[in-house]
Write a protein that holds these residues in place. Structure first.
Motif, PDB file in Angstrom:
ATOM      1  N   HIS A 185       0.832  -1.208   0.000  1.00 43.37           N
ATOM      2  CA  HIS A 185       0.000   0.000   0.000  1.00 43.37           C
ATOM      3  C   HIS A 185       0.868   1.261   0.000  1.00 43.37           C
ATOM      4  O   HIS A 185       0.600   2.211  -0.747  1.00 43.37           O
ATOM      5  CB  HIS A 185      -0.908  -0.009   1.232  1.00 43.37           C
ATOM      6  CG  HIS A 185      -1.727   1.233   1.388  1.00 43.37           C
ATOM      7  ND1 HIS A 185      -2.748   1.571   0.522  1.00 43.37           N
ATOM      8  CD2 HIS A 185      -1.656   2.235   2.305  1.00 43.37           C
ATOM      9  CE1 HIS A 185      -3.274   2.719   0.903  1.00 43.37           C
ATOM     10  NE2 HIS A 185      -2.626   3.148   1.982  1.00 43.37           N
ATOM     11  N   GLU A 190      -1.441  -0.067  -3.584  1.00 37.67           N
ATOM     12  CA  GLU A 190      -2.436  -1.142  -3.535  1.00 37.67           C
ATOM     13  C   GLU A 190      -3.377  -0.922  -2.356  1.00 37.67           C
ATOM     14  O   GLU A 190      -2.925  -0.693  -1.229  1.00 37.67           O
ATOM     15  CB  GLU A 190      -1.746  -2.502  -3.391  1.00 37.67           C
ATOM     16  CG  GLU A 190      -2.724  -3.659  -3.297  1.00 37.67           C
ATOM     17  CD  GLU A 190      -2.039  -5.001  -3.009  1.00 37.67           C
ATOM     18  OE1 GLU A 190      -2.764  -5.998  -2.841  1.00 37.67           O
ATOM     19  OE2 GLU A 190      -0.795  -5.054  -2.965  1.00 37.67           O
ATOM     20  N   PRO A 191      -4.691  -0.974  -2.582  1.00 37.96           N
ATOM     21  CA  PRO A 191      -5.620  -0.773  -1.458  1.00 37.96           C
ATOM     22  C   PRO A 191      -5.584  -1.942  -0.476  1.00 37.96           C
ATOM     23  O   PRO A 191      -5.396  -3.090  -0.869  1.00 37.96           O
ATOM     24  CB  PRO A 191      -6.989  -0.669  -2.145  1.00 37.96           C
ATOM     25  CG  PRO A 191      -6.824  -1.357  -3.454  1.00 37.96           C
ATOM     26  CD  PRO A 191      -5.398  -1.143  -3.867  1.00 37.96           C
ATOM     27  N   ASP A 193      -7.841  -3.818   2.431  1.00 36.85           N
ATOM     28  CA  ASP A 193      -9.165  -3.962   3.032  1.00 36.85           C
ATOM     29  C   ASP A 193      -8.972  -4.016   4.547  1.00 36.85           C
ATOM     30  O   ASP A 193      -8.474  -5.007   5.091  1.00 36.85           O
ATOM     31  CB  ASP A 193      -9.840  -5.235   2.522  1.00 36.85           C
ATOM     32  CG  ASP A 193     -11.285  -5.348   2.971  1.00 36.85           C
ATOM     33  OD1 ASP A 193     -11.543  -5.222   4.185  1.00 36.85           O
ATOM     34  OD2 ASP A 193     -12.168  -5.561   2.115  1.00 36.85           O
TER      35      ASP A 193
END
Length: 353
Positions: A185, A190-191, A193
């Motif tokens: 991230h 990159e996301p 969760d």
């Protein structure tokens, strides 16, 4: 109006208790999974066959399907065998391979799947993934999460203790996997969760920090819960990211480079997780991982699972190729073999001091 909540794919029931298997028929009827008891039950030639005699009287309408191995061919054969026979559900009764075969077969014919685990060797018991051997080695196949999860602690205690230890390594490795996700991230955007990460991290920490051991029912319950939560975390995120980072890449590299010689999955990812923590500069965490793994009788050095230092170095160097597109500390550092060798020497020194 914005959507204020989201649905979480998870089993409708999770039963982790002593003698849980004795109530399997009643549980499936009470949960309206199978009131008729018309089930296709996949079993192994080992623990599954031994339990068939025990379960058959309470499930007279069930049909039993022996599964030879954990290959895609076995999963397709099982699906072909149960297709069109009007079963209420498919039950996977056994270890990880049997459950993975049953998950894939159930998905192929559109039936719900019930996982009845006879050991706690890894988090695949409740994950939305089937790991199956194929002509190219080993593949990951997306499948629905089991509709029910049954773990009988009496059966788990009778399994070889090495399987329980393997599950410990897999659960603890979540912490390293989340660190890789957060690294990605920061570096690639990159996301992450947050819910999936929180669930997987909590699962790993619950095992890492628990004072009990493999002979303790309380500890076995926590381990079983951790493996189930890891599977649900993967369902939430839609992939294996919450539980699979550099630790798993290293394990997959062992499997691919040295077929037939690899150790249990959890043994390999445990070593991979401790080494990955060291690569991140988290020396104290690496030492803690090693101490906890040792305390449960798990290996912390490749020599302890039959690999030389040079073979380990080769596996770490090759590991990023096992998951193209996944960014972990291995991809971030991109170390050549000589630097991996130096890092390993430092790791071995750190965890022995």
């Amino acid at each position: 109006m914005p959507v204020l909540t989201r649905l979480i794919p998870s089993p409708v029931v999770v039963d982790i208790s002593g003698r849980a298997m004795d109530q399997l028929g009643d549980l499936l009827a009470d949960q309206r999974i199978s009131a008729s008891g018309k089930l296709a039950i996949a079993i192994s030639g080992g623990s599954g066959q031994a339990l068939r005699a025990k379960l058959a009287p309470q499930l007279p309408a069930a049909d039993w399907y022996p599964v030879i191995d954990g290959t895609i061919d076995s999963a397709v054969r099982l699906a072909d065998g149960i297709k069109g026979k009007r079963y209420d559900a498919v039950v996977g009764l056994g270890g990880g391979k049997i459950i993975d075969v049953a998950k894939y077969a159930a998905a192929r014919v559109g039936l719900p799947m019930v996982a009845v685990a006879t050991n706690l060797s890894h988090d695949g018991i409740c994950s939305p993934v089937s790991i199956l051997d194929n002509d190219n080695g080993r593949g990951s196949y997306g499948v629905p999460t089991p509709i029910a999860m049954v773990i009988d602690l009496d059966v788990i205690r009778d399994a070889p203790v090495r399987f329980i230890r393997s599950g410990i390594g897999d659960a603890i490795s979540n912490i390293s996997a989340i660190a890789d996700w957060e690294l990605s991230h920061r570096v690639t955007g990159e996301p992450v969760d947050g819910l999936a990460a929180a669930m997987a991290r909590t699962a790993g920490e619950s095992v890492l920090r628990h004072p009990g051991g493999v002979g303790d029912d309380e500890f076995l319950t926590v381990l079983a819960e951790a493996l189930v939560l890891s599977g649900i975390a993967m369902s939430i995120s839609g992939d294996s990211r919450p539980s699979s980072g550099a630790c798993h890449e290293i394990s997959h590299a062992f499997d691919l480079l040295y077929p037939g010689r690899s150790a249990l999955h959890g043994e390999q990812v445990g070593i991979g997780a401790a080494f990955a923590m060291h690569l991140r500069g988290a020396r104290e965490d690496a030492a803690l991982f090693a101490d906890v793994l040792r305390g449960h009788g798990l290996p912390v050095l490749p020599e302890e699972i039959g690999f030389t230092v040079e073979e380990f170095v080769r596996a770490v160097e090759y590991a990023p190729q096992t998951r193209p597109g996944r960014f972990t500390v291995l991809e971030h550092l991109n170390l050549p073999a000589d630097e991996i060798r130096d890092a390993y020497a430092d790791y071995a020194k750190t965890i022995s001091s």
